[in-house]
Design an enzyme around this catalytic site. Sequence first.
Site, short mmCIF file in Angstrom:
data_model
loop_
_atom_site.label_atom_id
_atom_site.label_comp_id
_atom_site.label_asym_id
_atom_site.label_seq_id
_atom_site.Cartn_x
_atom_site.Cartn_y
_atom_site.Cartn_z
N ASP A 125 -104.61 -32.37 9.77
CA ASP A 125 -103.24 -32.48 10.27
C ASP A 125 -103.20 -33.26 11.58
O ASP A 125 -104.22 -33.72 12.08
CB ASP A 125 -102.60 -31.09 10.44
CG ASP A 125 -103.39 -30.18 11.38
OD1 ASP A 125 -103.88 -30.68 12.41
OD2 ASP A 125 -103.49 -28.97 11.09
N LYS B 172 -98.12 -33.07 10.49
CA LYS B 172 -96.69 -32.80 10.71
C LYS B 172 -96.35 -33.13 12.16
O LYS B 172 -97.03 -32.71 13.07
CB LYS B 172 -96.37 -31.34 10.41
CG LYS B 172 -96.57 -30.96 8.96
CD LYS B 172 -96.27 -29.51 8.71
CE LYS B 172 -97.31 -28.59 9.29
NZ LYS B 172 -97.08 -27.18 8.96
N MET C 116 -96.19 -24.35 21.67
CA MET C 116 -95.05 -24.89 20.91
C MET C 116 -93.71 -24.48 21.50
O MET C 116 -92.77 -24.12 20.80
CB MET C 116 -95.13 -24.43 19.44
CG MET C 116 -96.42 -24.85 18.74
SD MET C 116 -96.61 -24.16 17.08
CE MET C 116 -96.91 -22.43 17.48
#
Length: 508
Positions: A37, A59, A174
């Site tokens: 990823d 992503k 995040m």
Amino acid sequence: MDGVGKVYLVGAGPGDPELITQKGLRLLQTCDVVIYDRLASIGLLKYLKEDCVKINVGKIVGNHAINQEEINRIIVEQAKLHKRVVRLKGGDPFVFGRGGEEILTMEQHGIPYEVVPGITSSIAVPAYAGIPVTHRGASQSFSVVTGHTAEREGSLPEDFKHLAKLEGTLVILMGVGNLEKIAATLMEYGRPPSTPVAVVANGTTIWQEEARGTLQDICQRVKEADIKAPAVIIVGDVAAVHFRSKEEFALSGIKVGVTGTPNITDKLQQELEGLGAAIEVISQSTLQVYKDNREFDEALKSIEAYRWLVFTSTNAVELCFGRWKELQLDFRRLAKLRFAVVGKGTEEALLKQGFRADFLPSQANAVALAKELGALAKQGGDRLLIPRAEQGSEELASILEENSLCFDDIKIYDIQEADRELLPDAGQLRKFDYLTFASASGVHGLLKGMSEEELEQLKAVDMVCIGEATGQALEEYGFVHLLMAHEASASGMVQRILESVQEKERLL
């Protein structure tokens, strides 16, 4: 379950490719397919086998091109096709990495798996910013939480009000997009507005940047510094700590983007980092060795027919002697052979094999090699063996032919350029101070397809080339102010960068 491979969930670490575990690296080197990823360093892909299948399921925040369900399906599909599958995940698979969801899917399909932990960004990124998550007199504990929920975009987890009352360091992953809500909620439920806060983006990479402040002003500080995800937020007294060495080196603060095969990029990285520069391999070429090369094998087996063995690259040296050993040929058969090399780097590679070069041209390029060696070989009517790359200089062969020399020009490998999907765009490349190129193919591999506008952006970056052929390739794209290495080697390019930095310092 018969006919099904094993899946390894490997933590790639927080960004710096050197922070992967030894076990994780070993699995990468031997796997049949890797599913990776965006947060797993692209720099790790150079360790893969030549025939390893690479699947990018990255992503990007705000643009989930491949959702988790589709990733789960791909993992199952690949496990049914390959014996050893590595699912490479940024950080640690079990720290907000959704590794548990992937395991549940594998269990449903009876697929064997193993988890290989990775260094989590929740402790590594603060450490690289000089922030200890625990420190005597400041924090005896730390909590790691996510800064958003999967259910509702822009919403905070319910337990944030309770986290505000906890002592110790709060590490939030995040959460940059929700920073304003996070700061407001923590202050609303008990954290003083003067509480120190640090926001560190792109941690452990050469693009690491940070903003520091308090709960009251951190949003403004982040806006001023233009901090974007991915980033780690650290809240607590330790966020005011700066444990960083004040040591300075000749290239401290200089960012260099490196291109080429591992043979050259590894040398550049070692030398440049030793001088304090920040390095990123932006385009990693790979060697495709021509197997079952009967023409080359026959030439080696008949080595006495040649007077000169000519090398134009370190790769050719290593592959030639590697094949000699594989064929179990006797080194004593090389006693009467003479060796010619194109430059210092190739000369050093030959010396590592136990042989000194008999000829080195006055200039480290194929034209000088062909003209000067050609004149010498023509006098004795010598025959030459030239094992080299598919992309080797056409001028070398044409000059030798013009002089009616007897030679065998055998292509023993091809240079495969990096996957274009993995290459940084012009906007990212312009952030470097220097870009290095060790071959014309490396130039084309990175710049081919760029628009005139994108190429214009890159003219603010100093281009460093190993030799004239590489410089000519750069000129094709409009770059005329080039830094040419005085010696065609990794060390030569490093020395040219040093000279450039010193020249700029004198002008300040």
